[in-house]
Design an enzyme around this catalytic site. Structure first.
Site, PDB file in Angstrom:
ATOM      1  N   TYR A  66    -101.546  42.598  28.244  1.00  0.00           N
ATOM      2  CA  TYR A  66    -102.619  41.706  28.649  1.00  0.00           C
ATOM      3  C   TYR A  66    -101.982  40.516  29.365  1.00  0.00           C
ATOM      4  O   TYR A  66    -100.985  39.968  28.885  1.00  0.00           O
ATOM      5  CB  TYR A  66    -103.414  41.254  27.420  1.00  0.00           C
ATOM      6  CG  TYR A  66    -104.384  40.154  27.746  1.00  0.00           C
ATOM      7  CD1 TYR A  66    -105.479  40.401  28.570  1.00  0.00           C
ATOM      8  CD2 TYR A  66    -104.202  38.862  27.271  1.00  0.00           C
ATOM      9  CE1 TYR A  66    -106.360  39.396  28.904  1.00  0.00           C
ATOM     10  CE2 TYR A  66    -105.082  37.848  27.601  1.00  0.00           C
ATOM     11  CZ  TYR A  66    -106.158  38.120  28.419  1.00  0.00           C
ATOM     12  OH  TYR A  66    -107.025  37.119  28.756  1.00  0.00           O
ATOM     13  N   ARG A  68    -111.170  22.008   9.084  1.00  0.00           N
ATOM     14  CA  ARG A  68    -110.099  22.667   9.849  1.00  0.00           C
ATOM     15  C   ARG A  68    -109.328  23.661   8.978  1.00  0.00           C
ATOM     16  O   ARG A  68    -108.599  24.503   9.474  1.00  0.00           O
ATOM     17  CB  ARG A  68    -109.184  21.608  10.491  1.00  0.00           C
ATOM     18  CG  ARG A  68    -108.185  22.151  11.469  1.00  0.00           C
ATOM     19  CD  ARG A  68    -107.720  21.134  12.526  1.00  0.00           C
ATOM     20  NE  ARG A  68    -107.589  19.770  12.068  1.00  0.00           N
ATOM     21  CZ  ARG A  68    -106.590  19.318  11.290  1.00  0.00           C
ATOM     22  NH1 ARG A  68    -105.634  20.134  10.892  1.00  0.00           N
ATOM     23  NH2 ARG A  68    -106.565  18.054  10.913  1.00  0.00           N
ATOM     24  N   LYS A 118    -113.993  40.784  22.757  1.00  0.00           N
ATOM     25  CA  LYS A 118    -114.250  42.070  23.385  1.00  0.00           C
ATOM     26  C   LYS A 118    -115.187  42.919  22.510  1.00  0.00           C
ATOM     27  O   LYS A 118    -116.333  42.574  22.362  1.00  0.00           O
ATOM     28  CB  LYS A 118    -112.919  42.760  23.693  1.00  0.00           C
ATOM     29  CG  LYS A 118    -111.867  41.821  24.329  1.00  0.00           C
ATOM     30  CD  LYS A 118    -112.219  41.364  25.741  1.00  0.00           C
ATOM     31  CE  LYS A 118    -111.325  40.222  26.238  1.00  0.00           C
ATOM     32  NZ  LYS A 118    -109.887  40.469  26.198  1.00  0.00           N
ATOM     33  N   ASP A 126    -101.663  44.577  18.857  1.00  0.00           N
ATOM     34  CA  ASP A 126    -102.928  44.081  19.402  1.00  0.00           C
ATOM     35  C   ASP A 126    -103.887  45.273  19.438  1.00  0.00           C
ATOM     36  O   ASP A 126    -103.716  46.189  20.241  1.00  0.00           O
ATOM     37  CB  ASP A 126    -102.675  43.500  20.800  1.00  0.00           C
ATOM     38  CG  ASP A 126    -103.916  42.860  21.403  1.00  0.00           C
ATOM     39  OD1 ASP A 126    -105.030  43.310  21.082  1.00  0.00           O
ATOM     40  OD2 ASP A 126    -103.764  41.932  22.220  1.00  0.00           O
TER      41      ASP A 126
END
Ligand SMILES: *Cc1c(COP(=O)(O)O)cnc(C)c1O
Length: 389
Positions: free
Chosen positions: A112, A60, A208, A183
């Site tokens: 978004y 992790r 994306k 972003d």
């Protein structure tokens, strides 16, 4: 040159298109693999733990395949430190977590929808206050910085394609002591490098363009090399919330990045040509794409980007119903949410209840892919004509 001392793989300054191919590649030791391996392990050998700090410890904390992807992303964004997350929203959540309890975050009015929904949810729960601004209106954004902790913008925005004046906002945020996050999902680091324009942290939905094949979800943050404390806070968020990517997902995104320059170039050229043709189409009310000289974002995009991207906002004549008819009539374009894949897709954004009311009912978000331009045009033109009957 010893076996443990691989030569530099590329000169210090090469173009982003070259970096997309070379960044995060293993060194040149004899018989090493040419591509980064997928390392599937939940933990690491701790044999010499007493003699010094271990880097990885547990799955992790870190993973060699994440590391290869993160090295590539950091180089592509201009030499910072990157972190992979389980999805773009994992990275967005990490940035929201930088806002102190009771603090304020400034967001685009039509951001978004996941980012906007998270802002609304955290505001409703009293965790923080999210303030919405028109990101293209620099004065309005600057006015909202008073008393804010974080400014998070998209540029171009999803799905309205508004372009923010990133250098001006960076200067204002710095003066106001506000952390500036960008972003960069729509532009990709090939077209825009926000850290070089003054941002403190860059976010990606690698789902994306970076992944580019509509087969993986992953997110990322990138900060400047000197922003060690910020990097450490984002890393702690990822580790303690378990917002980690899978090694296989990281490998898929790294593989996608190898062809990023070709895809961005081809899709961007297709988009600019489609935007131009659509402007004169009888079924079209308005086309939003920064490549168009008449687009409100054209001058800014020309100044701060190396291209205009491949997302088009298309307002169809006849409102939401006509736009839905386009989505249900296309045969080559894929009617689906998401964007940035090889294949051209489109979606009427207001079909989602969570989409901002600032987005017109008739707006189709087109994600232009790498297919032949004439095939794309014929299919879209036919669907647009059918929509008017
Ligand atoms: C898709 C998207 C996100 C969210 O990313 P996921 O990978 O779907 O979690 C964030 N920002 C923008 C601009 C996006 O397009």
């Amino acid at each position: 040159m010893t076996a443990t001392d691989p030569p530099d793989q590329h000169p210090a300054s090469v173009s982003p298109a070259t970096l997309a191919v070379t960044a995060g590649r293993p060194g040149y030791r004899a018989d090493d693999p040419v591509t980064a391996p997928v390392v599937l392990t939940s933990t690491y050998v701790a044999r010499d733990a007493q003699t010094g700090p271990l880097d990885r410890v547990y799955g992790r904390w870190d993973n060699p395949t994440w590391q290869a992807l993160e090295d590539a992303l950091a180089e592509l964004e201009g030499g910072g430190r990157a972190l992979g997350f389980a999805s773009g929203m994992g990275a967005v959540s990490a940035v929201f977590d930088l806002v102190p309890v009771g603090g304020r975050i400034v967001l685009p009015r039509a951001a978004y929808s996941g980012t906007a929904s998270l802002g609304a949810e955290l505001t409703a729960s009293g965790r923080l206050t999210a303030v919405e601004v028109e990101v293209a209106d620099t004065d309005a954004v600057v006015a909202a910085l008073d008393g804010a902790d974080v400014l998070l913008v998209e540029s171009p925005t999803n799905p309205m394609l508004e372009v923010a004046d990133l250098p001006a906002l960076a200067a204002a945020a710095r003066a106001a002591g506000v952390l500036f996050a960008v972003d960069n999902t729509f532009a990709t680091p090939l077209l825009q490098r926000p850290l070089e324009l003054g941002a403190d942290v860059v976010l990606h939905s690698a789902t994306k363009y970076l992944g580019g094949h509509s087969d993986v979800l992953l997110g990322a943050t990138v900060v400047a090399a000197e922003s060690e404390e910020l990097h450490a806070r984002l890393h702690a968020y990822r580790t303690l919330r378990g917002a980690i990517p899978g090694p296989w997902e990281a490998w898929l995104v790294l593989r996608g990045i190898r062809t990023l320059a070709l895809r961005v170039e081809r899709a961007g050229a297709n988009a600019a040509e489609l935007a131009r043709r659509l402007t004169n189409h009888p079924a079209v009310h308005r086309v939003r794409h920064p490549s168009l000289p008449t687009d409100p974002g054209h001058a800014r995009a020309t100044a701060q980007m190396r291209g205009y991207g491949a997302i088009i906002g298309l307002e169809v004549r006849g409102g939401g119903d006509a736009a839905e008819r386009v989505a249900s009539t296309v045969r080559l374009w894929v009617p689906a949410t998401s964007l940035g894949g090889l294949e051209s897709s489109l979606e009427r954004r207001r079909r989602h209840a969570s989409e901002s009311s600032a987005v017109p009912e008739s707006l189709l978000r087109l994600s232009v892919g790498i297919e032949d331009i004439e095939d794309l045009w014929r299919d879209l033109d036919a669907a647009l004509r059918t929509s008017q009957r």
